[in-house]
Design a protein around this motif. Structure first.
Motif, PDB file in Angstrom:
ATOM      1  N   ARG A 102     -29.986 -18.396  32.205  1.00  0.00           N
ATOM      2  CA  ARG A 102     -29.279 -19.316  31.308  1.00  0.00           C
ATOM      3  C   ARG A 102     -27.754 -19.256  31.463  1.00  0.00           C
ATOM      4  O   ARG A 102     -27.064 -20.196  31.070  1.00  0.00           O
ATOM      5  CB  ARG A 102     -29.676 -19.047  29.855  1.00  0.00           C
ATOM      6  N   VAL A 103     -27.221 -18.176  32.040  1.00  0.00           N
ATOM      7  CA  VAL A 103     -25.766 -18.054  32.186  1.00  0.00           C
ATOM      8  C   VAL A 103     -25.309 -17.819  33.626  1.00  0.00           C
ATOM      9  O   VAL A 103     -24.120 -17.714  33.880  1.00  0.00           O
ATOM     10  CB  VAL A 103     -25.206 -16.921  31.288  1.00  0.00           C
ATOM     11  N   SER A 104     -26.230 -17.729  34.559  1.00  0.00           N
ATOM     12  CA  SER A 104     -25.879 -17.380  35.937  1.00  0.00           C
ATOM     13  C   SER A 104     -25.322 -18.570  36.712  1.00  0.00           C
ATOM     14  O   SER A 104     -26.031 -19.525  37.018  1.00  0.00           O
ATOM     15  CB  SER A 104     -27.093 -16.830  36.682  1.00  0.00           C
ATOM     16  N   GLU A 105     -24.067 -18.474  37.063  1.00  0.00           N
ATOM     17  CA  GLU A 105     -23.445 -19.493  37.896  1.00  0.00           C
ATOM     18  C   GLU A 105     -24.058 -19.461  39.301  1.00  0.00           C
ATOM     19  O   GLU A 105     -24.225 -20.490  39.944  1.00  0.00           O
ATOM     20  CB  GLU A 105     -21.938 -19.222  37.960  1.00  0.00           C
ATOM     21  N   TRP A 106     -24.410 -18.263  39.782  1.00  0.00           N
ATOM     22  CA  TRP A 106     -24.991 -18.127  41.123  1.00  0.00           C
ATOM     23  C   TRP A 106     -26.333 -18.840  41.214  1.00  0.00           C
ATOM     24  O   TRP A 106     -26.632 -19.470  42.213  1.00  0.00           O
ATOM     25  CB  TRP A 106     -25.148 -16.659  41.493  1.00  0.00           C
ATOM     26  N   LEU A 107     -27.156 -18.736  40.165  1.00  0.00           N
ATOM     27  CA  LEU A 107     -28.448 -19.418  40.194  1.00  0.00           C
ATOM     28  C   LEU A 107     -28.264 -20.921  40.060  1.00  0.00           C
ATOM     29  O   LEU A 107     -28.962 -21.698  40.709  1.00  0.00           O
ATOM     30  CB  LEU A 107     -29.376 -18.868  39.108  1.00  0.00           C
ATOM     31  N   ARG A 108     -27.317 -21.344  39.226  1.00  0.00           N
ATOM     32  CA  ARG A 108     -27.041 -22.784  39.095  1.00  0.00           C
ATOM     33  C   ARG A 108     -26.592 -23.374  40.428  1.00  0.00           C
ATOM     34  O   ARG A 108     -26.886 -24.517  40.747  1.00  0.00           O
ATOM     35  CB  ARG A 108     -25.954 -23.037  38.043  1.00  0.00           C
ATOM     36  N   ARG A 109     -25.869 -22.571  41.220  1.00  0.00           N
ATOM     37  CA  ARG A 109     -25.381 -23.033  42.529  1.00  0.00           C
ATOM     38  C   ARG A 109     -26.413 -22.769  43.627  1.00  0.00           C
ATOM     39  O   ARG A 109     -26.120 -22.978  44.800  1.00  0.00           O
ATOM     40  CB  ARG A 109     -24.065 -22.339  42.846  1.00  0.00           C
ATOM     41  N   PRO A 121     -33.990 -12.309  54.943  1.00  0.00           N
ATOM     42  CA  PRO A 121     -34.786 -12.212  53.724  1.00  0.00           C
ATOM     43  C   PRO A 121     -33.885 -11.948  52.506  1.00  0.00           C
ATOM     44  O   PRO A 121     -32.945 -11.157  52.584  1.00  0.00           O
ATOM     45  CB  PRO A 121     -35.718 -11.018  53.968  1.00  0.00           C
ATOM     46  N   VAL A 122     -34.196 -12.615  51.413  1.00  0.00           N
ATOM     47  CA  VAL A 122     -33.407 -12.489  50.186  1.00  0.00           C
ATOM     48  C   VAL A 122     -34.318 -12.099  49.042  1.00  0.00           C
ATOM     49  O   VAL A 122     -35.372 -12.681  48.843  1.00  0.00           O
ATOM     50  CB  VAL A 122     -32.697 -13.827  49.835  1.00  0.00           C
ATOM     51  N   THR A 123     -33.887 -11.091  48.291  1.00  0.00           N
ATOM     52  CA  THR A 123     -34.553 -10.700  47.050  1.00  0.00           C
ATOM     53  C   THR A 123     -33.568 -10.963  45.933  1.00  0.00           C
ATOM     54  O   THR A 123     -32.409 -10.557  46.012  1.00  0.00           O
ATOM     55  CB  THR A 123     -34.921  -9.195  47.075  1.00  0.00           C
ATOM     56  N   THR A 124     -34.033 -11.660  44.901  1.00  0.00           N
ATOM     57  CA  THR A 124     -33.158 -11.951  43.763  1.00  0.00           C
ATOM     58  C   THR A 124     -33.624 -11.128  42.561  1.00  0.00           C
ATOM     59  O   THR A 124     -34.805 -11.162  42.205  1.00  0.00           O
ATOM     60  CB  THR A 124     -33.201 -13.450  43.412  1.00  0.00           C
ATOM     61  N   ILE A 125     -32.692 -10.413  41.978  1.00  0.00           N
ATOM     62  CA  ILE A 125     -32.953  -9.638  40.771  1.00  0.00           C
ATOM     63  C   ILE A 125     -32.167 -10.297  39.650  1.00  0.00           C
ATOM     64  O   ILE A 125     -30.932 -10.297  39.658  1.00  0.00           O
ATOM     65  CB  ILE A 125     -32.543  -8.162  40.936  1.00  0.00           C
ATOM     66  N   THR A 126     -32.886 -10.902  38.719  1.00  0.00           N
ATOM     67  CA  THR A 126     -32.256 -11.586  37.596  1.00  0.00           C
ATOM     68  C   THR A 126     -32.371 -10.705  36.362  1.00  0.00           C
ATOM     69  O   THR A 126     -33.479 -10.320  35.986  1.00  0.00           O
ATOM     70  CB  THR A 126     -32.922 -12.948  37.350  1.00  0.00           C
ATOM     71  N   GLN A 127     -31.253 -10.406  35.756  1.00  0.00           N
ATOM     72  CA  GLN A 127     -31.269  -9.580  34.558  1.00  0.00           C
ATOM     73  C   GLN A 127     -31.907 -10.335  33.413  1.00  0.00           C
ATOM     74  O   GLN A 127     -31.811 -11.548  33.329  1.00  0.00           O
ATOM     75  CB  GLN A 127     -29.837  -9.153  34.193  1.00  0.00           C
TER      76      GLN A 127
END
Length: 128
Positions: A102-109, A121-127
């Protein structure tokens, strides 16, 4: 013949010392020889890259069981990662640690998917 050490690039800023990220680093280190680098995009309006490195590196080193290189990159997180992948020693995986959706600029982009297009390979860890 010894196994080649994997190079893992951790991309984080305010989430660089969170429990979820430390657990992911510890898990990768336990899987086999690995070296880690922490990349913090230097976003001038937010500042704090040096503080984040000073705080996060010792915790990440404990989780990794060895030294962790600290890198302050360009302000744009995608460009910072692209530069690190192209100009450093090469990385086998990228772990992105980001704020909640809800607040991640990186995910929005759409940062994780954009980095995957760089053929790593990319692993995303979202708090939470």
């Amino acid at each position: 013949m010894a196994a080649r050490s994997r190079r893992i690039l951790v991309v984080a800023n305010r989430t660089a010392a969170t429990e979820q990220l430390l657990e992911a680093v510890s898990k990768r280190a336990a899987e086999g020889p690995s070296t880690f680098a922490l990349l913090i995009p230097n976003e001038p309006r937010k500042g704090g890259a040096d503080w984040t490195l000073e705080t996060a590196i010792p915790l990440l080193e404990r989780a990794a069981g060895g030294p962790v290189e600290g890198i302050v990159g360009e302000a744009d997180p995608f460009e910072a990662v692209r530069y690190a992948l192209g100009h450093e020693l090469g990385f086998d995986e990228v772990i992105i640690s980001t704020l909640p959706k809800r607040v991640s600029e990186w995910l929005r982009r759409d940062l994780p998917h954009r980095i995957e297009k760089l053929h790593v390979p990319v692993t995303t860890i979202t708090q939470q």
